[in-house]
Design an enzyme around this catalytic site. Structure first.
Site, PDB file in Angstrom:
ATOM      1  N   SER A 177      61.512  36.815  63.879  1.00 59.17           N
ATOM      2  CA  SER A 177      60.324  36.059  63.512  1.00 59.17           C
ATOM      3  C   SER A 177      59.085  36.916  63.264  1.00 59.17           C
ATOM      4  O   SER A 177      58.200  36.512  62.531  1.00 59.17           O
ATOM      5  CB  SER A 177      60.029  34.994  64.567  1.00 59.17           C
ATOM      6  N   HIS A 205      63.955  30.715  61.236  1.00 59.87           N
ATOM      7  CA  HIS A 205      63.266  31.147  60.013  1.00 59.87           C
ATOM      8  C   HIS A 205      64.211  31.245  58.815  1.00 59.87           C
ATOM      9  O   HIS A 205      63.811  31.711  57.756  1.00 59.87           O
ATOM     10  CB  HIS A 205      62.592  32.497  60.242  1.00 59.87           C
ATOM     11  N   LYS A 238      59.854  24.506  60.522  1.00 57.19           N
ATOM     12  CA  LYS A 238      59.440  25.604  59.645  1.00 57.19           C
ATOM     13  C   LYS A 238      59.715  25.223  58.191  1.00 57.19           C
ATOM     14  O   LYS A 238      59.057  24.339  57.683  1.00 57.19           O
ATOM     15  CB  LYS A 238      60.093  26.882  60.137  1.00 57.19           C
TER      16      LYS A 238
HETATM   17  C1  LIG Z   1      59.645  29.078  66.061  1.00 60.93           C
HETATM   18  C2  LIG Z   1      60.858  29.588  66.708  1.00 60.93           C
HETATM   19  C3  LIG Z   1      61.445  28.889  67.771  1.00 60.93           C
HETATM   20  C4  LIG Z   1      60.784  27.693  68.407  1.00 60.93           C
HETATM   21  O1  LIG Z   1      60.879  26.580  67.616  1.00 60.93           O
HETATM   22  P1  LIG Z   1      59.813  25.400  67.819  1.00 60.93           P
HETATM   23  O2  LIG Z   1      60.460  24.232  67.192  1.00 60.93           O
HETATM   24  O3  LIG Z   1      58.578  25.839  67.139  1.00 60.93           O
HETATM   25  O4  LIG Z   1      59.631  25.245  69.301  1.00 60.93           O
HETATM   26  C5  LIG Z   1      62.644  29.347  68.273  1.00 60.93           C
HETATM   27  N1  LIG Z   1      63.220  30.462  67.787  1.00 60.93           N
HETATM   28  C6  LIG Z   1      62.659  31.184  66.793  1.00 60.93           C
HETATM   29  C7  LIG Z   1      63.357  32.413  66.287  1.00 60.93           C
HETATM   30  C8  LIG Z   1      61.459  30.770  66.229  1.00 60.93           C
HETATM   31  O5  LIG Z   1      60.888  31.494  65.269  1.00 60.93           O
END
Ligand SMILES: *Cc1c(COP(=O)(O)O)cnc(C)c1O
Length: 383
Positions: A177, A205, A238
């Site tokens: 990320s 992502h 995302k």
């Molecule tokens: C954003 C993210 C999460 C968390 O997801 P949310 O739905 O925002 O809580 C978990 N793992 C990775 C790799 C992320 O980038």
């Protein structure tokens, strides 16, 4: 109490590590507004621009009118709705797996999955750059966790070889990320086979972004989604422009999680509006590849402009020092570019960075404006 925390905050400020919230008063499009001033948004994970897409907002409004604003209870009480079932069927089909379970967020999902599947006698193998939610899931599980060097499958193998645990779980982001690089998934799957381990891959992502159909890095590398060792998780918040998360895998594992994942059991289910938006997003990306194509065109253009080696829409420029990172981020902000500085503990000490994220909905002109702003700020980067 005031003195205790005021002192701690002073400490954070002196190290350039103090964080505060900037409030956005617009949607999450390529142009966002903060206190009435407009900025070009280069920090959102809304990769495909779905967060304000009419197909999602319409579905969300319709679900609210039909089913109300709340799910009213946890899933095991009265909160499991037909919409949830449809969403789970849709995401399982999209990911090519037998079954799926929806969680309230990616953070909930990783805590719940890892702590339910692993315990004290087991061993977890975790990439050193994994997302905080995977790290916290490992901690909560109480299983000993062996951290392997980032993306280093040889190091991973040396740790697996020495392990005497019967049950082993390898866990990794698929797209990291804060760096935007990919995990060596084919090698990891081979090691899982050789050393009899399971693999939890976090596609937060990657879903909607990687693979011909947008199914993620699993699809990108041609890994069999039905591999019985594979657990795929990802989020709706995302590229899918909604909120919440999912885990996909064998039906028996999903049924076990329903019984044992505490972050699933002890929380109110997502509201109808959110589930309807997620469902609309899956339908949309299954039918229309044009946004994904546009996203990759933009990534290619931006990365050429920066002379960067990026392989995903996450393009970091490493600055090093935390305070300097903030100064540069502020300079960009003043020139109308919203590009957040990322500092420890999110990234290792001495690797503070500006993290740019590209969206399908950025115009050429907007990308150029950002590239010019970058060229104009005093960088002198050790990159
Ligand atoms: C954003 C993210 C999460 C968390 O997801 P949310 O739905 O925002 O809580 C978990 N793992 C990775 C790799 C992320 O980038």
């Amino acid at each position: 109490m005031k003195d205790v925390f005021a002192k701690k905050i002073e400490g954070l400020k002196s190290e350039g590590l103090y964080r505060f919230l900037k409030t956005v008063d617009s949607d999450q499009g390529p142009e966002i507004s903060c206190q009435g001033k407009k900025y070009l948004n280069f920090s959102s994970n809304n990769y495909l621009g779905l967060a304000n897409h009419p197909q999602l907002t319409d579905a969300s409004i319709k679900a609210t009118k039909e089913f109300g604003t709340s799910s009213g209870a946890s899933r095991l009480i009265t909160g499991s709705m037909t919409l949830t079932q449809e969403l789970e069927a849709a995401i399982a089909k999209f990911k090519g797996s037998e079954a799926a379970l929806v969680f309230n967020s990616g953070y909930h999902a990783n805590l719940g999955i890892i702590s339910a599947l692993m315990g004290e006698g087991d061993t977890i193998f975790s990439d050193e750059w994994n997302h905080a939610s995977l790290i916290d899931g490992c901690r909560l599980s109480k299983a000993p966790t062996q951290v392997y060097r980032h993306g280093d499958s040889e190091h991973l193998e040396s740790l697996l070889k020495k392990s005497t645990s019967i049950r082993k779980l390898i866990t990794t982001d698929s797209v990291f990320s804060m760096d935007g690089d990919l995990c060596p998934l084919p090698q990891i799957m081979k090691l899982a086979e050789r050393y009899d381990a399971w693999v939890l891959v976090d596609e937060a992502h990657a879903t909607g972004v990687f693979g011909k159909q947008g199914r993620g890095v699993v699809e990108h590398f041609g890994v069999d989604p039905q591999n019985p060792r594979l657990i795929q998780m990802g989020t709706f918040g995302k590229a899918l422009g909604s909120f919440g998360a999912y885990v996909c895998g064998p039906r028996a594992m999903i049924d076990y999680l329903i019984n044992r994942a505490r972050t699933f059991i002890y929380t109110t289910a997502l509201p109808p509006s959110v589930m309807a938006a997620s469902l609309a997003a899956i339908k949309l990306i299954e039918e229309d590849f044009s946004l994904k194509e546009k996203l990759w065109e933009n990534v290619e253009y931006f990365k050429r402009g920066l002379d960067a080696l990026a392989v995903s829409p996450i393009i970091p420029i490493i600055i090093g020092d935390a305070q300097r990172t903030i100064d540069i981020s502020n300079q960009l902000f003043e020139s109308g570019i919203w590009a957040t500085g990322i500092r420890p503990p999110t990234v290792p000490n001495g690797t503070s960075r500006i993290r740019f994220t590209i969206m399908a909905t950025h115009t050429r002109e907007q990308l150029d404006k950002c590239l010019t702003a970058i060229a104009n700020c005093e960088f002198g980067i050790a990159n």
